[in-house]
Scaffold this active site. Sequence first.
Site, PDB file in Angstrom:
ATOM      1  CG  HIS A  38      -2.015   1.014   1.129  1.00 19.84           C
ATOM      2  ND1 HIS A  38      -1.821   2.325   1.452  1.00 19.84           N
ATOM      3  CD2 HIS A  38      -3.316   0.918   0.737  1.00 19.84           C
ATOM      4  CE1 HIS A  38      -2.953   2.998   1.287  1.00 19.84           C
ATOM      5  NE2 HIS A  38      -3.869   2.167   0.844  1.00 19.84           N
TER       6      HIS A  38
ATOM      7  CG  HIS B 281      -9.161   5.673   2.286  1.00 23.44           C
ATOM      8  ND1 HIS B 281      -8.834   5.285   1.017  1.00 23.44           N
ATOM      9  CD2 HIS B 281      -8.038   6.234   2.803  1.00 23.44           C
ATOM     10  CE1 HIS B 281      -7.567   5.580   0.770  1.00 23.44           C
ATOM     11  NE2 HIS B 281      -7.065   6.161   1.830  1.00 23.44           N
TER      12      HIS B 281
ATOM     13  NE  ARG C  21      -0.815  22.578  29.357  1.00 25.80           N
ATOM     14  CZ  ARG C  21      -1.284  22.138  30.528  1.00 25.80           C
ATOM     15  NH1 ARG C  21      -2.289  21.266  30.547  1.00 25.80           N
ATOM     16  NH2 ARG C  21      -0.771  22.556  31.661  1.00 25.80           N
TER      17      ARG C  21
ATOM     18  CB  CYS D 128       2.572  24.363  25.129  1.00 25.94           C
ATOM     19  SG  CYS D 128       2.452  24.040  26.903  1.00 25.94           S
TER      20      CYS D 128
ATOM     21  CE1 TYR E 161       1.489  27.278  30.812  1.00 29.39           C
ATOM     22  CE2 TYR E 161      -0.497  27.850  32.004  1.00 29.39           C
ATOM     23  CZ  TYR E 161       0.199  26.989  31.187  1.00 29.39           C
ATOM     24  OH  TYR E 161      -0.398  25.835  30.738  1.00 29.39           O
TER      25      TYR E 161
END
Length: 532
Positions: free
Chosen positions: A81, A105, A181, A229, A368
């Site tokens: 394939h 498909h 996230r 991120c 953060y």
Amino acid sequence: MKFWKLGLGMVGGFGGSCGYSAYARQPATDVYVAPKEAGARKQGLKDFSAEEIRKHKNAADGIWVTFRSGVYDITDFVEAHPGGEKILMAAGGSIEPFWQIYQVHRESSITMKLLESMRIGNLSPKDRQKELEQAAKDPYSNEPPRHPALEVLSLRPFNAEPPKELLSQSFFTPNDTFYIRNHLPVPHVKGEDYKLKVLSNNGEVLKELSIDYLKKNFQHTTIPVTIQCAGNRRTGMSKVRSVDGLMWGTTAISTATWTGVKLSDVLRHCGVSDSYARSNGIEHVVFDGHDGGLDGKYGASISYDRAVDTDADVLLAWEMNGQEIPLDHGYPLRAVVPGLVGARSVKWLDSVTVSKLESQSLWQQKDYKNIGPSFLDRLSASLAAKEAPAVREMPVQSAILEPEDGESVKVKEGHITTTGYAWGGGGRGIQRVDVTADGGNSWVQASLSRTKDNPSASCQKFSKTADCPSPREWAWTLWQAEVPVPEKADKYEICVKAVNSANDTQPETPKGIWNLRGLLNNSWHCIDVTRA
């Protein structure tokens, strides 16, 4: 090397040489198989549990996939394939998510007929029932389906990054394989009932705006934006000293086109002028999401000046890559804040508040934060975080996507082909990408993508033009380099560093930028490879 990286010629293992051949396939037939009928449960076939199916991921054990209630042995098929490597991504699990991308498909009776000819059994109803019963007790039971190629770092909340091989395939990351996230369970908000609340500093509702209202009353803007991120490449920083947080690799970063309206236009429409901001002491714009937990709703904020700057291109977006934003990425409406850490692009927007203060959420006040390498324990780090500013603009970044660390690679005419990404951060463009195969003793300059699919990289721009409507570069640049290697060596250390349009470059090691949270690792990205 991950199993889906195996070359097609290595899949091998046909006929009766492998134990999986004991399970009888369905005989070939000329009978038409309707797409809707494929995968239906069949009487007389053996039931297999999900656990058993997961054991069959390679040629030695047999390559099995599921589709609906069907179980299929595709081992013999893979080698012939043309998309064999991609098919292997579904090995040991469902092929259906992949056909969400290649929908031709699942709509083809020829494909379904071929698939059914490789059928060996049914997916166990007991296994599915157990999953349903478990889901009923789980606060995350209403999570959306995810693409199985994603490399999962945590399930609750769900966090995952795409394989490097997929990230390097195109400038725009497909929605299904865009890194995810999440901080909390995914909320389900009905688009037809949705209204965004725009609030004053004292909580007064200035406007409630539906998606339909936004679409009809404001100019639409579409821009390519890379979102990264803050913890991208945390694993590299952990090699210096242990760090806290999800062990992100190099692909907690993705790029898409985002369509929506500019936040600056919406705020003006709601009566928030500069004079209003001055008279009310407004310095921040706070985004609160619909996702909530014990620590309250997820929230973050940006400066008022950035929010109202039309050239900052802050969007309230409802489309991603020309499609309705998927649930994992913020349906029905999210903030997109180009150039800043991904944590500021709040998903599932509930409200936008013009405020005297930053967001008081946990994720703005305690997480953060970029603290220094001198804080080695959680107590000292948490105290330092209280005084540190929240992470905003991101530094220049680059990484190698192919080959992979530890891979055995072919050397062609004394060179190794390498590919990767570079991102300037803060709206800065990429000026140059340098790659070395001898640990930095000599360098070669990479070729940067400049294609019609890469509108950001096609114009090094700091003023508006017809071709470049935004004066900033918000998206990454993909690069490729043919790196010369010593003829007699069998092992090579390949490293990359980028230089942005402000001539900022990356530090050689993460030692000087190490922090306990493992944030903002933008040191040289290096991998070790061997000659094949």
